[in-house]
Design a protein around this motif. Structure first.
Motif, PDB file in Angstrom:
ATOM      1  N   UNK A 117       0.850  -1.179   0.000  1.00 13.96           N
ATOM      2  CA  UNK A 117       0.000   0.000   0.000  1.00 13.96           C
ATOM      3  C   UNK A 117       0.889   1.233   0.000  1.00 13.96           C
ATOM      4  N   UNK A 118       0.506   2.235  -0.782  1.00 15.71           N
ATOM      5  CA  UNK A 118       1.339   3.419  -0.876  1.00 15.71           C
ATOM      6  C   UNK A 118       1.210   4.336   0.327  1.00 15.71           C
ATOM      7  N   UNK A 119       0.291   4.050   1.247  1.00 15.35           N
ATOM      8  CA  UNK A 119       0.211   4.835   2.472  1.00 15.35           C
ATOM      9  C   UNK A 119       1.208   4.239   3.470  1.00 15.35           C
ATOM     10  N   UNK A 120       2.392   4.802   3.506  1.00  9.76           N
ATOM     11  CA  UNK A 120       3.448   4.299   4.379  1.00  9.76           C
ATOM     12  C   UNK A 120       3.372   5.017   5.722  1.00  9.76           C
ATOM     13  N   UNK A 121       3.395   4.256   6.793  1.00  9.30           N
ATOM     14  CA  UNK A 121       3.272   4.839   8.132  1.00  9.30           C
ATOM     15  C   UNK A 121       4.497   5.666   8.473  1.00  9.30           C
ATOM     16  N   UNK A 122       4.276   6.817   9.081  1.00 19.20           N
ATOM     17  CA  UNK A 122       5.374   7.704   9.469  1.00 19.20           C
ATOM     18  C   UNK A 122       6.225   7.042  10.541  1.00 19.20           C
ATOM     19  N   UNK A 123       7.544   7.229  10.436  1.00 16.24           N
ATOM     20  CA  UNK A 123       8.454   6.653  11.421  1.00 16.24           C
ATOM     21  C   UNK A 123       9.281   7.765  12.048  1.00 16.24           C
ATOM     22  N   UNK A 124      10.058   7.391  13.028  1.00 11.08           N
ATOM     23  CA  UNK A 124      10.908   8.381  13.708  1.00 11.08           C
ATOM     24  C   UNK A 124      11.917   8.937  12.713  1.00 11.08           C
ATOM     25  N   UNK A 125      12.245  10.218  12.829  1.00  9.48           N
ATOM     26  CA  UNK A 125      13.084  10.884  11.841  1.00  9.48           C
ATOM     27  C   UNK A 125      14.496  10.314  11.765  1.00  9.48           C
ATOM     28  N   UNK A 126      14.951   9.639  12.819  1.00  6.90           N
ATOM     29  CA  UNK A 126      16.294   9.076  12.805  1.00  6.90           C
ATOM     30  C   UNK A 126      16.356   7.824  11.939  1.00  6.90           C
ATOM     31  N   UNK A 127      15.202   7.244  11.647  1.00  4.53           N
ATOM     32  CA  UNK A 127      15.161   6.028  10.859  1.00  4.53           C
ATOM     33  C   UNK A 127      14.879   6.323   9.399  1.00  4.53           C
ATOM     34  N   UNK A 128      15.387   5.464   8.533  1.00  5.31           N
ATOM     35  CA  UNK A 128      15.124   5.616   7.107  1.00  5.31           C
ATOM     36  C   UNK A 128      13.716   5.128   6.795  1.00  5.31           C
ATOM     37  N   UNK A 129      12.878   5.934   6.139  1.00  6.24           N
ATOM     38  CA  UNK A 129      11.519   5.494   5.790  1.00  6.24           C
ATOM     39  C   UNK A 129      11.551   4.245   4.913  1.00  6.24           C
ATOM     40  N   UNK A 130      10.689   3.306   5.224  1.00  6.99           N
ATOM     41  CA  UNK A 130      10.671   2.022   4.514  1.00  6.99           C
ATOM     42  C   UNK A 130      10.390   2.181   3.020  1.00  6.99           C
ATOM     43  N   UNK A 131       9.629   3.213   2.667  1.00 10.77           N
ATOM     44  CA  UNK A 131       9.281   3.424   1.262  1.00 10.77           C
ATOM     45  C   UNK A 131      10.522   3.599   0.387  1.00 10.77           C
ATOM     46  N   UNK A 132      11.621   4.055   0.963  1.00  8.39           N
ATOM     47  CA  UNK A 132      12.829   4.298   0.173  1.00  8.39           C
ATOM     48  C   UNK A 132      13.434   3.013  -0.371  1.00  8.39           C
ATOM     49  N   UNK A 133      13.128   1.880   0.258  1.00  4.17           N
ATOM     50  CA  UNK A 133      13.700   0.607  -0.193  1.00  4.17           C
ATOM     51  C   UNK A 133      13.074   0.107  -1.493  1.00  4.17           C
ATOM     52  N   UNK A 134      12.070   0.824  -1.994  1.00  4.20           N
ATOM     53  CA  UNK A 134      11.396   0.394  -3.218  1.00  4.20           C
ATOM     54  C   UNK A 134      12.242   0.592  -4.475  1.00  4.20           C
ATOM     55  N   UNK A 160       8.937   3.628 -10.084  1.00  2.00           N
ATOM     56  CA  UNK A 160      10.182   2.938 -10.457  1.00  2.00           C
ATOM     57  C   UNK A 160      10.153   1.495  -9.990  1.00  2.00           C
ATOM     58  N   UNK A 161       9.550   1.268  -8.824  1.00  4.30           N
ATOM     59  CA  UNK A 161       9.428  -0.103  -8.305  1.00  4.30           C
ATOM     60  C   UNK A 161       8.439  -0.907  -9.129  1.00  4.30           C
ATOM     61  N   UNK A 162       7.286  -0.310  -9.390  1.00  2.00           N
ATOM     62  CA  UNK A 162       6.236  -1.036 -10.104  1.00  2.00           C
ATOM     63  C   UNK A 162       6.667  -1.439 -11.501  1.00  2.00           C
ATOM     64  N   UNK A 163       7.401  -0.544 -12.169  1.00  4.56           N
ATOM     65  CA  UNK A 163       7.820  -0.802 -13.548  1.00  4.56           C
ATOM     66  C   UNK A 163       9.233  -1.378 -13.639  1.00  4.56           C
TER      67      UNK A 163
END
Length: 338
Positions: A117-134, A160-163
């Protein structure tokens, strides 16, 4: 024999999915570790620069130190270290986190295991957002260099991930404004297409860039057709990688007459045939009638029982958007104009 193969197809597909999943997972794990490394290096260098403890000269010295310390290390030039800083600073911003948490594109990312799902839950700013791994680091840098607003950044990460886009492919998509083409107000889709395939709104572009054909400004449909066949790979990349080429001038026999579809494709995601008609002239409403006729013939005589209704795409060099909207507003067939 064909019936036996059909009976086993679902079981075969299950095994194929397992293979693809684990192959993809191995690549994802490597990519995620690489991104985490870039994030943490970018974070450290960013904090040093912001505190005035370091200047640009120190970043150059860091690059030289890393290369002297371990000659096998690649990707730690002064420029790439600043790319890591940009990667960290852009994606750790409050704006990026808040938009990632709130944005919901009508677009899902198909992976071997499931849909993300493209609604990625917000995480703590010190952590890398999971969406970036796409997608990959090089793709992220291309996105950040060319897209200044967060909405487009998130879109191209997901697209870029989907295609499964490589760097050059992503660059072309950004330069051709795929975001605008997919996310715009789709008045070029028939009500029949929107009804039968609601997800198609975010899968079919409203324009296709075929500059790679190098056609003269005034060209015939024959020249256009021939050029596409000679560059079919680039044409599929422009349409989307879910399109599989079936045939050119695909024959349809209706009564005692033979009609030919310019290009016939199969769409893996929607599991349906896609007929593409090529026009070298300005859009005319009567073109839609011809396309609808082809779709009727495909669905009656060619479509298999496990496939969805066929879709028709009309490609024209230009069109009056109001005329297109009127033509599409009452069309019950799944058609579109690009």
């Amino acid at each position: 024999m064909s019936n036996e193969i059909q009976n086993f197809e679902k079981q075969f597909e299950e095994i194929h999915n397992v293979i693809v999943f684990h192959r993809t997972k191995a690549l994802v794990d490597v990519n995620e570790e690489s991104l985490q490394m870039s994030w943490k290096v970018g974070q450290i260098v960013s904090l040093r620069l912001k505190s005035k403890e370091w200047g640009s000269k120190v970043v150059t010295q860091l690059s030289e130190y890393l290369r002297a310390k371990d000659p096998t290390l690649k990707g730690y030039s002064r420029r790439n270290l600043y790319n890591m800083v940009m990667f960290y600073e852009a994606y750790s911003s409050t704006e990026f986190y808040s938009r990632v948490a709130s944005l919901s594109f009508p677009l899902s990312v198909q992976t071997a295991s499931a849909q993300i799902n493209t609604e990625i839950v917000q995480t703590a700013s010190a952590q890398m957002p999971k969406v970036l791994t796409l997608t990959t680091f090089s793709n992220h840098i291309e996105i950040l260099n060319r897209c200044k607003d967060v909405e487009r950044q998130i879109f191209y990460i997901i697209y870029a991930n989907r295609e499964h886009l490589k760097y050059k492919e992503l660059q072309r998509c950004i330069l051709n404004d795929t975001f605008g083409s997919l996310m715009g107000d789709k008045k070029n889709l028939s009500i029949g297409l929107k009804s039968a395939y609601p997800q198609s709104v975010a899968q079919f572009k409203d324009r296709a860039f075929i500059d790679f054909l190098n056609l003269p400004s005034r060209h015939s449909e024959k020249q256009l057709h021939k050029g596409i066949l000679e560059h079919i790979k680039q044409f599929i990349l422009e349409l989307g990688k879910d399109f599989l080429f079936v045939d050119s001038e695909y024959p349809l026999q209706v009564g005692g007459s033979i009609f030919k579809i310019d290009l016939l494709f199969y769409h893996r995601g929607l599991q349906c045939l896609v007929a593409i008609e090529l026009k070298a002239k300005h859009f005319k409403p009567e073109y839609i009638g011809q396309l609808e006729f082809y779709l009727e013939a495909l669905d009656r005589d060619v479509r298999r029982s496990n496939e969805n209704p066929s879709i028709g795409i009309l490609l024209c060099p230009s069109a009056d958007h109001s005329v297109v909207e009127y033509a599409m507003s009452r069309s019950l067939c799944p058609t579109m104009v690009a």
